[in-house]
Design a protein around this motif. Sequence first.
Motif, PDB file in Angstrom:
ATOM      1  N   GLY A 259       0.783  -1.233   0.000  1.00 39.24           N
ATOM      2  CA  GLY A 259       0.000   0.000   0.000  1.00 39.24           C
ATOM      3  C   GLY A 259       0.807   1.270   0.000  1.00 39.24           C
ATOM      4  O   GLY A 259       0.694   2.086  -0.924  1.00 39.24           O
ATOM      5  N   VAL A 260       1.650   1.457   0.993  1.00 38.14           N
ATOM      6  CA  VAL A 260       2.324   2.740   1.171  1.00 38.14           C
ATOM      7  C   VAL A 260       3.247   3.065  -0.001  1.00 38.14           C
ATOM      8  O   VAL A 260       3.385   4.235  -0.387  1.00 38.14           O
ATOM      9  N   HIS A 261       3.877   2.054  -0.612  1.00 35.42           N
ATOM     10  CA  HIS A 261       4.801   2.308  -1.726  1.00 35.42           C
ATOM     11  C   HIS A 261       4.066   2.796  -2.967  1.00 35.42           C
ATOM     12  O   HIS A 261       4.685   3.351  -3.877  1.00 35.42           O
ATOM     13  N   ALA A 287       2.135   5.899  12.147  1.00 35.42           N
ATOM     14  CA  ALA A 287       1.525   4.873  13.004  1.00 35.42           C
ATOM     15  C   ALA A 287       0.862   3.770  12.187  1.00 35.42           C
ATOM     16  O   ALA A 287      -0.228   3.293  12.519  1.00 35.42           O
ATOM     17  N   LEU A 288       1.529   3.375  11.101  1.00 38.52           N
ATOM     18  CA  LEU A 288       1.063   2.232  10.321  1.00 38.52           C
ATOM     19  C   LEU A 288       1.684   0.965  10.893  1.00 38.52           C
ATOM     20  O   LEU A 288       2.901   0.912  11.132  1.00 38.52           O
ATOM     21  N   PRO A 289       0.905  -0.082  11.100  1.00 39.30           N
ATOM     22  CA  PRO A 289       1.443  -1.306  11.696  1.00 39.30           C
ATOM     23  C   PRO A 289       2.491  -1.972  10.812  1.00 39.30           C
ATOM     24  O   PRO A 289       2.426  -1.910   9.574  1.00 39.30           O
ATOM     25  N   GLY A 290       3.437  -2.612  11.453  1.00 36.57           N
ATOM     26  CA  GLY A 290       4.445  -3.384  10.754  1.00 36.57           C
ATOM     27  C   GLY A 290       4.808  -4.605  11.570  1.00 36.57           C
ATOM     28  O   GLY A 290       4.439  -4.728  12.742  1.00 36.57           O
ATOM     29  N   VAL A 291       5.519  -5.504  10.940  1.00 37.55           N
ATOM     30  CA  VAL A 291       6.032  -6.690  11.628  1.00 37.55           C
ATOM     31  C   VAL A 291       7.535  -6.744  11.418  1.00 37.55           C
ATOM     32  O   VAL A 291       8.022  -6.593  10.292  1.00 37.55           O
ATOM     33  N   VAL A 292       8.264  -6.924  12.494  1.00 35.68           N
ATOM     34  CA  VAL A 292       9.702  -7.147  12.409  1.00 35.68           C
ATOM     35  C   VAL A 292       9.962  -8.576  12.862  1.00 35.68           C
ATOM     36  O   VAL A 292       9.429  -9.030  13.877  1.00 35.68           O
ATOM     37  N   HIS A 293      10.742  -9.316  12.075  1.00 39.63           N
ATOM     38  CA  HIS A 293      11.013 -10.718  12.368  1.00 39.63           C
ATOM     39  C   HIS A 293      12.516 -10.937  12.445  1.00 39.63           C
ATOM     40  O   HIS A 293      13.307  -9.993  12.327  1.00 39.63           O
ATOM     41  N   ASN A 294      12.935 -12.156  12.642  1.00 37.75           N
ATOM     42  CA  ASN A 294      14.362 -12.423  12.858  1.00 37.75           C
ATOM     43  C   ASN A 294      14.996 -13.301  11.787  1.00 37.75           C
ATOM     44  O   ASN A 294      16.053 -13.888  12.011  1.00 37.75           O
ATOM     45  N   LEU A 342      -0.971  12.373   8.681  1.00 36.99           N
ATOM     46  CA  LEU A 342      -0.392  12.092   7.371  1.00 36.99           C
ATOM     47  C   LEU A 342      -1.295  11.200   6.539  1.00 36.99           C
ATOM     48  O   LEU A 342      -1.159  11.130   5.313  1.00 36.99           O
ATOM     49  N   LEU A 343      -2.204  10.486   7.196  1.00 42.75           N
ATOM     50  CA  LEU A 343      -3.010   9.472   6.518  1.00 42.75           C
ATOM     51  C   LEU A 343      -4.311  10.053   5.975  1.00 42.75           C
ATOM     52  O   LEU A 343      -4.924  10.926   6.588  1.00 42.75           O
ATOM     53  N   ASP A 344      -4.756   9.517   4.841  1.00 44.49           N
ATOM     54  CA  ASP A 344      -6.047   9.901   4.283  1.00 44.49           C
ATOM     55  C   ASP A 344      -7.135   8.978   4.825  1.00 44.49           C
ATOM     56  O   ASP A 344      -6.883   8.161   5.729  1.00 44.49           O
ATOM     57  N   ASP A 345      -8.344   9.069   4.271  1.00 37.73           N
ATOM     58  CA  ASP A 345      -9.443   8.273   4.804  1.00 37.73           C
ATOM     59  C   ASP A 345      -9.330   6.793   4.473  1.00 37.73           C
ATOM     60  O   ASP A 345     -10.099   5.973   4.972  1.00 37.73           O
ATOM     61  N   GLN A 346      -8.348   6.437   3.641  1.00 42.19           N
ATOM     62  CA  GLN A 346      -8.074   5.028   3.356  1.00 42.19           C
ATOM     63  C   GLN A 346      -6.954   4.481   4.237  1.00 42.19           C
ATOM     64  O   GLN A 346      -6.574   3.326   4.096  1.00 42.19           O
ATOM     65  N   GLY A 347      -6.449   5.331   5.118  1.00 41.43           N
ATOM     66  CA  GLY A 347      -5.386   4.893   6.000  1.00 41.43           C
ATOM     67  C   GLY A 347      -4.023   4.838   5.346  1.00 41.43           C
ATOM     68  O   GLY A 347      -3.125   4.121   5.814  1.00 41.43           O
ATOM     69  N   LEU A 348      -3.821   5.600   4.284  1.00 38.55           N
ATOM     70  CA  LEU A 348      -2.549   5.626   3.571  1.00 38.55           C
ATOM     71  C   LEU A 348      -2.012   7.057   3.525  1.00 38.55           C
ATOM     72  O   LEU A 348      -2.778   8.021   3.534  1.00 38.55           O
ATOM     73  N   PRO A 349      -0.686   7.215   3.460  1.00 37.69           N
ATOM     74  CA  PRO A 349      -0.107   8.566   3.513  1.00 37.69           C
ATOM     75  C   PRO A 349      -0.382   9.380   2.263  1.00 37.69           C
ATOM     76  O   PRO A 349      -0.509   8.841   1.165  1.00 37.69           O
TER      77      PRO A 349
END
Length: 440
Positions: A259-261, A287-294, A342-349
């Motif tokens: 989405g964001v890209h 404040a967009l959710p993300g996942v960091v893994h190992n 920063l986000l619009d009504d679709q939750g994207l910057p």
Amino acid sequence: MRRICLTLPTNRPCAATISAVGEEAVYAVEHFDNDVELLILDSCTPSVFAEHAETVRRLPSSPRVTVRHLDEAQQRDFLRRVTERTACAKPGLLRDLLLPDGLSYGACTNRAFLIAAALGCESVHRRDSDSRYQTVDGRPVFPVHHELRSLGRRAADAVPVVSETALAERHLGRRVAMVGSSFIGELSVDIGEILDTDPEVYRDVVGLWAPAAWSPEAKRKLADESFRGAGTQPFTRDHSLLTLVDPMWVDMCNISFHGVHERVPLPPARDTIGSDYFLFHLIHHAALPGVVHNRNIVNYYTPDRRTDPGFMAYQTRFAKFLLSMRYFHFLYDELARAGETLLDDQGLPRASTVAAYAGEATRLDQRENVERLDTLDAAYRRLGGRYTAFADQLAARRERLLDEARSDIADFALLAEAWEELMAAARTTPLNPPPCGVSR
């Protein structure tokens, strides 16, 4: 069934990496319900391109993996058709920002973003040519395993598939915009020789990455923590965290976006390391959710950096990175102040907001960067040898480097303003070259 883009931009020989990423593509379709477009954006010489093409022909077969190996002429043709579909008065200028005459970490990934849109992919998963996968019992540890478990899902739906969650309840309704990890092995920036030669000079130089107002202690702490990724601890078992991802926890060699890209591009600065990390900060501050893994990737240095021309070129990219921070720190501060607005009504910057901030940044004075160059000059001369030769080169290009740092941000503002229109055009522009590796 969703379609994803697994991409490898390269400007160096990397047949082994192409083979490994091809295996990751097969893993992705065998373990998840999706098709994979494996996109290799190749800026190498014709002879190296031919070697890569032979490697592509030998990739493992899968009916749901399509391989596209594009040279710069093919990329340029696609960009020409995309930019001419926009209302931009200077499509040629946009093409120069997307495929410049020179190295650009942001531009090569922006091309992947646009081509992924043309191919109907909902996410982009990026790898680097100077890295390789860890292995356990002889089997590669592929990052796409975590990426496809949660990327693009509502954060609330990703909770059951991660090891831990550290996300406020009010953010659980948003989609996971980024899944990534870091690296182990050599420093991500090739300045380990400076650290080995003189740790104090190393701290002085790396401390220039920090905002000028930081205390000496804070700059030293940053220097001691920077460019080390996940250290040296090898992978043993999986762990993943759903959170607002700290930009220091992930690396562009091991990242995926949803989405964001499609809303905001990466800065297209030339010959500047770190110019492709902007979305990490944008995602975090919005404040967009993300996942960091190992599932960290192994970083290593290619032999060309050890040659004298390679050394000079890389140190130039590092110096330009330090100068770029005068502008990026301003942008990060603005993003932090704006936060979720920063986000619009679709939750994207909103790209227009980012473009406006970048435009404001071009009006900053250059005093801090003059001081950065003074510190760099003194530091490199203390190291002696070829560092002194580089300091001489830096001094000769001083005014030009200052101007380039500012114009790079102006270019980013221009590209960000045009990005949503470019994306819309890309979605309706066919990628003419036929696939070179539809599995049989």
